[in-house]
Each structure stands twice: as C-alpha cells, then as structure tokens.
Design an enzyme around this catalytic site. Structure first.
Site, PDB file in Angstrom:
ATOM      1  N   LYS A  60       0.717  -1.394  -0.079  1.00 22.65           N
ATOM      2  CA  LYS A  60      -0.093   0.063  -0.020  1.00 22.65           C
ATOM      3  C   LYS A  60       0.953   1.167   0.161  1.00 22.65           C
ATOM      4  O   LYS A  60       0.443   2.272  -0.673  1.00 22.65           O
ATOM      5  CB  LYS A  60      -1.181   0.006   1.257  1.00 22.65           C
ATOM      6  N   ASN A  81      -4.772   1.801  -1.484  1.00 24.87           N
ATOM      7  CA  ASN A  81      -5.230   0.566  -1.759  1.00 24.87           C
ATOM      8  C   ASN A  81      -5.899   0.468  -3.065  1.00 24.87           C
ATOM      9  O   ASN A  81      -6.249  -0.652  -3.681  1.00 24.87           O
ATOM     10  CB  ASN A  81      -6.367  -0.073  -0.676  1.00 24.87           C
TER      11      ASN A  81
END
Length: 273
Positions: A60, A81
């Site tokens: 991420k 994300n």
C-alpha cells in the site's frame, strides 16, 4: 488484487459479482502475489487493458509512491489500496477510509459524535483516523500496545486535524474510556484484545475489524451490553464499492456485491447497506 498473501482474499468475490451485475462480461479480476517491490515492477509492465489494481499489504505504501496522481486522503493515510489507470500513469486513492465510514454508518448505525477510541496503530488504524475526521469526530484516544510505534498513526491524525492522546493499552482505564466516547474501533489482530473484552463492553458503537473467527469476544461483550456492531466484512464490502466505481465509472451494484459476500461467508453477519 496485488499483495502477499492474497489467496484468502474475498475481493474477487465482490468484484466478480459487480462486473456480472454491470454486464461487463469480458472484465476479470485476478489475485496476483507480489511484495511491495513486485508491485512497482508489475505496475510498469501492465498494458492499457488493465484499468486498475486493488492493493493490499505489503504494497500500500508503494502504491502511493508510484502514482502520478494521489488523493488527499491517501496522502493523509500514507498509503493507497486503489490504483486507477490514467493517460499519464496511475492515480492512487485509499478507499479503506470508505470502508470504515460505511461500516460504522450502515452496520453500526453511527450518525454523529465528537470523540472516539482507537485500538491499535497500524495501517488500518491510519485509515480509521482519516475516517474519524470524515465522520466529524475531533478527539481520539489512541490505545496501543507500544506507544513508540504510534508515530505514523499520529502523523495521519495531525494531517486530518484530529486532537489525539496516546495511551498504553494495558494501563488505560478501558471501561471508562470506551463508555465515555461515541465510537470505538479496534484494529488489533485476532486475540490481541480478548483479555480486555469485558472492560470494553460499554462501547455504544464498535467496529471490530476482525471477521474470522466471528463473533470475537469483544463483539460478543459489546452486543450483550446493548452496543451496536460493525465488522471487518462490512469494512471490506464498503471499501470495494468505491474501487468498483473508480474502475468502471458506474455506480456500484451494492446489493449484488453484498449478496455475493454473504453467500461466500455463510451469512455470518447481516451486512446491512
């Protein structure tokens, strides 16, 4: 979906149901096993037929760094994300924030409040802090096992304008803390908060990000005391809505996605919309 490990992910269930409902018959959604460095390499190799990537741990932060466009909330969280193809590269967002706000509103019935208690200080905690700010919460107590590890979460809190205080989980009066705030979010791993379940039972509104095994001792204690609950499944569902909309440009077929998740998980939780 890109990350490691990804074999257990329910995201293909959600996205597959969405693309079917939207009649996108040639769209696919695959699990791709990559670490953070592998994500960066992969993003540079994919052809124009790839419209987006869902990114889970440990990639991420790398997703945020490789993007040429980033949303304010992704910057605030320090992670992304969601990657969406743009003419000049990739755009990054963090729909994990939507996951928290959607779960609290839809499943736990949260409408307004000014104070929160957050258990844990990892990546999910950062998304929860950004969500608190979106929900209008201004004051947060951060209860952590090791305060020295809370620096990144505190940076997120500062970016979104939250007033915070950090306490050690094992020394905080959790009964008083949980009963005196409007919402409690636990981002701790399975089993980490079980010993404190009775102390936290006074929470009026709880999001416990664990969904397997369910119910957790914490969720059971809060529910038996009359509190309202949201789960990690609610959070996963609501973060997926935003991803589908960014990938396809269409409104997410929420009922179809919810029903697919319910079927895949044995309807273990209600998943209200």
């Amino acid at each position: 979906m890109v990350g490691s490990p990804v074999g257990h992910s329910l995201s293909p269930v959600l996205h597959g149901a969405a693309y079917t409902a939207l009649d996108l018959e040639h769209w696919t959604y695959e699990r791709i096993e990559r670490d953070a460095d592998g994500l960066t390499e992969l993003a540079g190799e994919l052809g124009p037929e790839w419209v987006g990537l869902s990114v889970t741990m440990p990639g991420k932060r790398a997703a945020l760094e490789l993007a040429s466009e980033v949303t304010d909330r992704a910057v605030a969280v320090g992670a992304a994300n969601t990657l969406v193809r743009r003419p000049g590269g990739w755009a990054a967002d963090c729909t994990d924030v939507d996951g928290v706000t959607g779960a609290l509103r839809s499943a736990a019935g949260f409408s307004s409040g000014h104070s929160g208690l957050l258990l844990g200080a990892g990546g999910t905690a950062a998304a929860a802090l950004a969500a608190f700010a979106e929900l209008g919460i201004g004051e947060v107590t951060l209860a952590v096992r090791e305060p020295a590890r809370a620096a990144e979460a505190l940076q997120t809190a500062e970016r979104v304008g939250l007033r915070t205080r950090t306490e050690r989980l094992d020394s905080l009066d959790l009964a008083r803390a949980s009963s005196s705030v409007d919402v409690v979010v636990s981002t701790l791993p399975a089993g980490a908060v079980d010993v404190h379940a009775r102390e936290l039972a006074g929470a009026a509104c709880l999001l416990d990000v664990i969904y397997h095994p369910w119910p957790t001792p914490l969720a059971t204690a809060v529910q038996q005391a009359g509190g309202r609950l949201a789960t990690g499944l609610d959070m996963l569902l609501h973060q997926a809505f935003g991803q589908v909309e960014q990938f396809t440009g269409c409104a997410a077929p929420r009922e179809a996605m919810r029903d697919a998740m319910s079927a895949a998980t044995g309807a273990v939780v209600p998943l209200p919309l």
